[in-house]
Write an enzyme that holds these catalytic residues in place. Structure first.
Site, PDB file in Angstrom:
ATOM      1  N   SER A   1       0.832  -1.202   0.000  1.00  0.00           N
ATOM      2  CA  SER A   1       0.000   0.000   0.000  1.00  0.00           C
ATOM      3  C   SER A   1       0.873   1.261   0.000  1.00  0.00           C
ATOM      4  O   SER A   1       1.743   1.406  -0.855  1.00  0.00           O
ATOM      5  CB  SER A   1      -0.936  -0.058   1.219  1.00  0.00           C
ATOM      6  OG  SER A   1      -1.919   0.916   1.149  1.00  0.00           O
TER       7      SER A   1
ATOM      8  N   ASP B   1      -9.048  -6.594  -4.118  1.00  0.00           N
ATOM      9  CA  ASP B   1      -8.632  -5.296  -3.588  1.00  0.00           C
ATOM     10  C   ASP B   1      -9.245  -4.203  -4.457  1.00  0.00           C
ATOM     11  O   ASP B   1      -8.883  -4.045  -5.614  1.00  0.00           O
ATOM     12  CB  ASP B   1      -7.098  -5.217  -3.608  1.00  0.00           C
ATOM     13  CG  ASP B   1      -6.564  -3.925  -3.013  1.00  0.00           C
ATOM     14  OD1 ASP B   1      -7.363  -3.030  -2.660  1.00  0.00           O
ATOM     15  OD2 ASP B   1      -5.328  -3.807  -2.900  1.00  0.00           O
TER      16      ASP B   1
ATOM     17  N   HIS C   1      -8.041  -5.223   0.194  1.00  0.00           N
ATOM     18  CA  HIS C   1      -6.749  -4.558   0.326  1.00  0.00           C
ATOM     19  C   HIS C   1      -5.945  -5.140   1.486  1.00  0.00           C
ATOM     20  O   HIS C   1      -4.718  -5.214   1.435  1.00  0.00           O
ATOM     21  CB  HIS C   1      -6.981  -3.059   0.550  1.00  0.00           C
ATOM     22  CG  HIS C   1      -5.740  -2.237   0.506  1.00  0.00           C
ATOM     23  ND1 HIS C   1      -4.905  -2.211  -0.586  1.00  0.00           N
ATOM     24  CD2 HIS C   1      -5.168  -1.420   1.427  1.00  0.00           C
ATOM     25  CE1 HIS C   1      -3.881  -1.397  -0.341  1.00  0.00           C
ATOM     26  NE2 HIS C   1      -4.021  -0.923   0.878  1.00  0.00           N
TER      27      HIS C   1
END
Lengths: 383, 383
Positions: free
Chosen positions: A157, A324, A357
């Site tokens: 991320s 995600d 995610h």
């Protein structure tokens, strides 16, 4: 190592603070005269100093990536499933360094720290940071640890953004760059969620324009809503449905009875929001989401990602997860396409997962672990 | 009709209040002794009284679906693009009735109304409502207007849920049921967004446990954040990207300059949130989202949607939009599958659109308009 910890744990760990006195010029133009960074390490640096891995954390992460501080800690570090003997980031082979980012709220200098110039908490006056500022401070940690070149810089991320920035700005200082569930820049929808979260914080009267610590209060409610918003985007719709469905926590739908009905997902989200709001600093949350919004890998490269990546000298592993929707596989494909166009050496895998995610943190995902491990095993170190 | 209005407008309209004195038993068991509903109509009821269409509104809708109250009103009613002479809901053919739902905040009795028992605003004490309560009040409006059978009951989103409920509970009182961008029940993710929005409202200190009117205040900040959350889910990620991208409204990313950067999407969302918070009642917002969460079409039919629809006698049109991720096409397909299993007469169309959930309101979508018009044109009316 305590008996209470599993054999593949890094065991009991300690963190340490490093003080930096050399002024740091930030992307925004301001200068931090001094600052501290909290770090944690796992494994042993080899004689050749070529087995070091840098972990870059995401929005709500910190330096405590693996192991426990006390055997009876409820939870280990945030990436414990992936760091330890025999795990993808194998501490039998690698020396792993994890840093609480500048601007954070877990030991590194940030908005909740005391500004030495006026002995007040920095609060709203803490400078805006960009991803590149973090990379610059991480370079100083590297120098401090006498690590000339990282075997790998790894991040998921927002951490993946830092890893990519390393590959462009300090190409000779890493051999591998591992980018998981990341993106070259946020979409309008990503920014919209972040702005709504910030607005929830700012609208809390206890936020006091960011100077809540000076007012001896904390905008817990606003931060809690912000975290709830974020949390929804970390999970997949399908995964949420499987875990919670429409199950009730209390109340019933019986007609003729007025009692408050509460779904499991509601109490779960509220719990997540409230616990987060007790341990995280609201200004740090704003600062981190702004850094996410502002990040645009190719901005200084004529908005040409391939041109950006042409500066890299390392090898890349890029991983995305099918469910995600925060940083969808398409975002990783854009990264990979640019790398290929720049003639870079890249391995890409899209992992089937229902965890959204958050998948990059979730244990027991065989293909993810196998692939991650296989890649890490092939990284050459001298001794 | 004013010259200022286009020819296919229903023109200048007026609304009217209907008072009901027969007590209404609600699904929650409580009884409303009296209440008012605000309604608006377009077109003319024919002699056979078989050309009437009932419009059911969604979360933030109201009775004002088409036309203007004054020629210089900035905006016409919320579904103006689809109601009027020559439009899908053609006022040359149909008599259209639009009602502000009970619990609403635009003229019908709701939490902001005065409770006659104590002459205080109802506030938090207003009863919880279910979709079936709205349908029951709409039946009373039908009786009041002497409409024995609707040519069609039509609704998008939450409005579609009301239309479906009509077909099950009052099967003989409608000939067609038009369900647009709707679902038989919310997903865990849908509920999660609604709960986060409610939490933003409840956390606003000005909410005063729902009794803000008695305290002469309004939880504007909380409602604004709630609306921002909702608004993100009404648009598609792609549509948002095309409309706003990463365009800046102010500031720049020039290095060395600390100035606040603001993206277009941020100010747009904030504007939307703020304007909504000035015109909408917070308790109504909570009530409407709860009704959405609680709705489960087949709950009282052994959770068997086909069994539920086996009670219907009308024909169905079901429409979904490809980029709608709030009530995705899969949700409409579930509806259609159940209808087919129940041997019902159903036309289904999935419309290619980049407008997300909002698509059902957005003009100039050729296939949507053509299909909607074609279906409505085939509805038989006697005179």
């Amino acid at each position: 190592m305590s008996n209470a910890l599993p054999e593949d744990s890094v065991g009991i760990v300690t963190c340490k603070t490093i003080s930096f006195d050399e002024p740091l010029r930030l992307a925004c133009g301001r200068v931090l005269k001094q600052y501290e960074l909290m770090i944690e390490t796992y494994g042993t640096l080899n004689a050749a100093k070529d087995n070091a891995i840098l972990i870059c954390h995401a929005l709500s992460g910190d330096h405590h990536a693996a192991g426990k501080y006390h055997p009876d800690d409820k939870k280990p570090g945030w990436w414990d499933h992936y760091i330890g003997p025999g795990k993808p980031m194998d501490t039998n082979k690698f020396f792993i360094v994890s840093i609480n980012n500048l601007g954070g709220c877990h030991g590194s200098t940030g908005p909740a720290s005391i500004n030495p110039e006026n002995n007040e908490p920095w609060g709203a006056d803490f400078p805006n940071l960009r991803v590149r500022d973090w990379v610059n401070t991480q370079v100083r940690v590297s120098d401090y640890l006498e690590i000339e070149q990282w075997a790998a810089v790894v991040g998921g991320s927002l951490g993946g953004m830092q890893a990519m920035r390393w590959s462009l700005e300090y190409p000779e200082r890493l051999r591998h760059c591992i980018v998981i569930a990341s993106a070259m820049k946020l979409t309008a929808q990503n920014i919209a969620f972040n702005e709504t979260a910030r607005r929830a914080i700012i609208a809390d009267p206890k936020f006091c324009d960011g100077n809540y610590l000076a007012h001896q209060t904390i905008p817990k409610d606003g931060l809690s809503v912000a975290r709830m918003i974020g949390h929804i985007t970390y999970l997949s719709g399908g995964g949420m449905g499987e875990k919670f469905g429409r199950d009730l926590r209390s109340g019933s739908f019986k007609q003729g009875i007025e009692e408050p009905v509460e779904f499991q997902i509601e109490s779960y989200l509220r719990y997540k929001g409230e616990s987060f709001s007790k341990t995280f600093d609201a200004n740090t949350y704003i600062l981190m989401t702004r850094a996410l919004d502002y990040f645009d890998l190719a901005r200084e490269y004529d908005h040409d990602p391939a041109r950006a990546f042409s500066h890299a000298l390392c090898k890349f592993l890029v991983i995305s997860f099918t469910s995600d929707w925060r940083f969808a596989p398409e975002r990783s494909q854009e990264i990979v396409n640019a790398m290929i166009k720049a003639d870079q050496d890249v391995v890409y895998a899209e992992i089937e997962s229902d965890y959204g995610h958050d998948a990059f943190l979730v244990p027991n995902q065989t293909r993810y672990i196998d692939l991650f491990s296989a890649y890490m095993n092939k990284i050459e170190v001298r001794s």
